[in-house]
Design a protein around this motif. Structure first.
Motif, PDB file in Angstrom:
ATOM      1  N   MET A 129       0.997  -1.306  -0.094  1.00 44.96           N
ATOM      2  CA  MET A 129       0.042  -0.182  -0.150  1.00 44.96           C
ATOM      3  C   MET A 129       0.833   1.301   0.042  1.00 44.96           C
ATOM      4  O   MET A 129       2.088   1.177   0.546  1.00 44.96           O
ATOM      5  N   ASP A 130       0.269   2.432  -0.364  1.00 43.65           N
ATOM      6  CA  ASP A 130       0.982   3.576  -0.573  1.00 43.65           C
ATOM      7  C   ASP A 130       0.959   4.128   0.874  1.00 43.65           C
ATOM      8  O   ASP A 130       0.077   4.113   1.808  1.00 43.65           O
TER       9      ASP A 130
ATOM     10  N   LEU B  53      -1.620   4.828   4.374  1.00 45.72           N
ATOM     11  CA  LEU B  53      -1.755   4.529   5.797  1.00 45.72           C
ATOM     12  C   LEU B  53      -1.644   5.558   6.866  1.00 45.72           C
ATOM     13  O   LEU B  53      -2.394   5.426   7.726  1.00 45.72           O
ATOM     14  N   ARG B  54      -0.975   6.608   6.422  1.00 41.74           N
ATOM     15  CA  ARG B  54      -0.901   7.743   7.146  1.00 41.74           C
ATOM     16  C   ARG B  54      -2.382   8.492   7.363  1.00 41.74           C
ATOM     17  O   ARG B  54      -2.638   8.813   8.532  1.00 41.74           O
ATOM     18  N   LYS B  55      -2.970   8.593   6.267  1.00 42.05           N
ATOM     19  CA  LYS B  55      -4.160   8.985   6.269  1.00 42.05           C
ATOM     20  C   LYS B  55      -5.173   8.315   7.195  1.00 42.05           C
ATOM     21  O   LYS B  55      -5.963   8.712   8.036  1.00 42.05           O
ATOM     22  N   ALA B  56      -5.000   6.947   6.989  1.00 42.17           N
ATOM     23  CA  ALA B  56      -6.106   5.800   7.932  1.00 42.17           C
ATOM     24  C   ALA B  56      -5.700   5.894   9.229  1.00 42.17           C
ATOM     25  O   ALA B  56      -6.707   5.958  10.146  1.00 42.17           O
ATOM     26  N   PHE B  57      -4.339   6.099   9.617  1.00 37.66           N
ATOM     27  CA  PHE B  57      -3.998   6.335  11.134  1.00 37.66           C
ATOM     28  C   PHE B  57      -4.414   7.650  11.631  1.00 37.66           C
ATOM     29  O   PHE B  57      -4.801   7.645  12.802  1.00 37.66           O
TER      30      PHE B  57
ATOM     31  N   GLN C  19      10.410   3.351  -0.891  1.00 38.69           N
ATOM     32  CA  GLN C  19      10.135   4.329  -1.881  1.00 38.69           C
ATOM     33  C   GLN C  19       8.428   4.548  -1.838  1.00 38.69           C
ATOM     34  O   GLN C  19       7.952   4.766  -2.896  1.00 38.69           O
ATOM     35  N   GLY C  20       8.226   4.779  -0.773  1.00 39.64           N
ATOM     36  CA  GLY C  20       6.673   5.322  -0.565  1.00 39.64           C
ATOM     37  C   GLY C  20       5.698   4.230  -0.525  1.00 39.64           C
ATOM     38  O   GLY C  20       4.402   4.503  -0.137  1.00 39.64           O
ATOM     39  N   LEU C  21       6.299   2.994  -0.664  1.00 33.42           N
ATOM     40  CA  LEU C  21       5.475   1.762  -0.380  1.00 33.42           C
ATOM     41  C   LEU C  21       5.571   0.850   1.090  1.00 33.42           C
ATOM     42  O   LEU C  21       6.684   0.921   1.486  1.00 33.42           O
ATOM     43  N   VAL C  22       4.423   0.351   1.543  1.00 32.65           N
ATOM     44  CA  VAL C  22       4.761  -0.158   2.877  1.00 32.65           C
ATOM     45  C   VAL C  22       4.666  -1.790   2.532  1.00 32.65           C
ATOM     46  O   VAL C  22       3.910  -2.215   1.741  1.00 32.65           O
ATOM     47  N   ILE C  23       5.982  -2.307   2.986  1.00 30.88           N
ATOM     48  CA  ILE C  23       5.973  -3.690   2.762  1.00 30.88           C
ATOM     49  C   ILE C  23       5.843  -4.467   4.159  1.00 30.88           C
ATOM     50  O   ILE C  23       6.070  -4.148   5.126  1.00 30.88           O
ATOM     51  N   ASP C  24       4.855  -5.429   3.977  1.00 38.45           N
ATOM     52  CA  ASP C  24       4.409  -5.996   5.491  1.00 38.45           C
ATOM     53  C   ASP C  24       5.292  -7.472   5.334  1.00 38.45           C
ATOM     54  O   ASP C  24       5.397  -8.221   4.598  1.00 38.45           O
TER      55      ASP C  24
END
Length: 213
Positions: free
Chosen positions: A164-165, A169-173, A206-211
């Protein structure tokens, strides 16, 4: 008072800067003078460590509130952080003069009942226990989740989907943090993000979240 009773302390704790300082926190000259005064009154007198308790005013642990002279004039700088809903605290080494930074230390927090006062009100204290291994830290985190005290760190992880971008994530948090101003939300996000990265639960590339779980 210490001299009068023949005590030579190994450490003097000044708690807090704001309660013992009448100058301007953002003035480099005034703050440096205050720190020199602590040195002459305590360190030079007893050859002891002087530990000054202060508060952060920024998201980054290396930025205590006020002038940059605070960091410049101390030998070591530690940041202590705790998610408001979790009974866990982390100590981070930000500066260590003439040495390598120590690894983060995690402590479990337990409320201990000490009895009652003269009015019959309960007296409690918060006791910290160092978690000396990665296994202990993980067990403590699982216990927090089981107790329903996941806190903001867990809340962040629950919002993560692989790839995810980060802006999403930041907006949802932020939407979870009702009643907080923009700066407080920003600080809370970056603390939870740092905790997840340090625990190797996520990476941000690069701005993407890796789980990584």
């Amino acid at each position: 008072a210490a001299q009068a009773v023949g005590v030579n302390p190994g450490m003097v704790i000044v708690d807090t800067l704001s309660q013992t300082y009448a100058g301007e926190e953002n003035s480099a000259n005034e703050m440096a003078a205050y720190l020199r005064e602590l040195g002459s009154r305590f360190r030079d007198l007893w050859a002891c460590t002087v530990l000054l308790v202060h508060h952060t005013g920024h998201q980054a642990t290396e930025r205590p509130r006020g002038s940059s002279a605070i960091r410049s004039n101390v030998d070591f700088l530690l940041g202590v952080f705790r998610d408001e809903k979790e009974m866990l605290a982390t100590v981070t080494s930000v500066k260590q003069k003439d040495g390598e930074l120590m690894s983060d230390c995690t402590f479990s927090l337990t409320v201990v009942d000490l009895g009652v006062d003269d009015d019959g009100d309960k007296i409690t204290s918060l006791v910290a226990r160092h978690l000396s291994s990665a296994e202990e830290v993980e067990q403590a985190k699982l216990a927090e989740q089981a107790a329903g005290r996941g806190g903001r760190n867990t809340a962040l992880l629950q919002l993560v989907s692989n790839g995810m971008d980060e802006r999403s994530l930041r907006k949802a948090f932020y939407e979870l943090l009702e009643g907080l101003d923009a700066e407080a939300k920003k600080k809370a996000y970056f603390r939870a993000r740092a905790a997840a990265v340090d625990a190797k639960q996520i990476e941000v590339v690069q701005g993407l979240v890796i789980d990584l779980r």
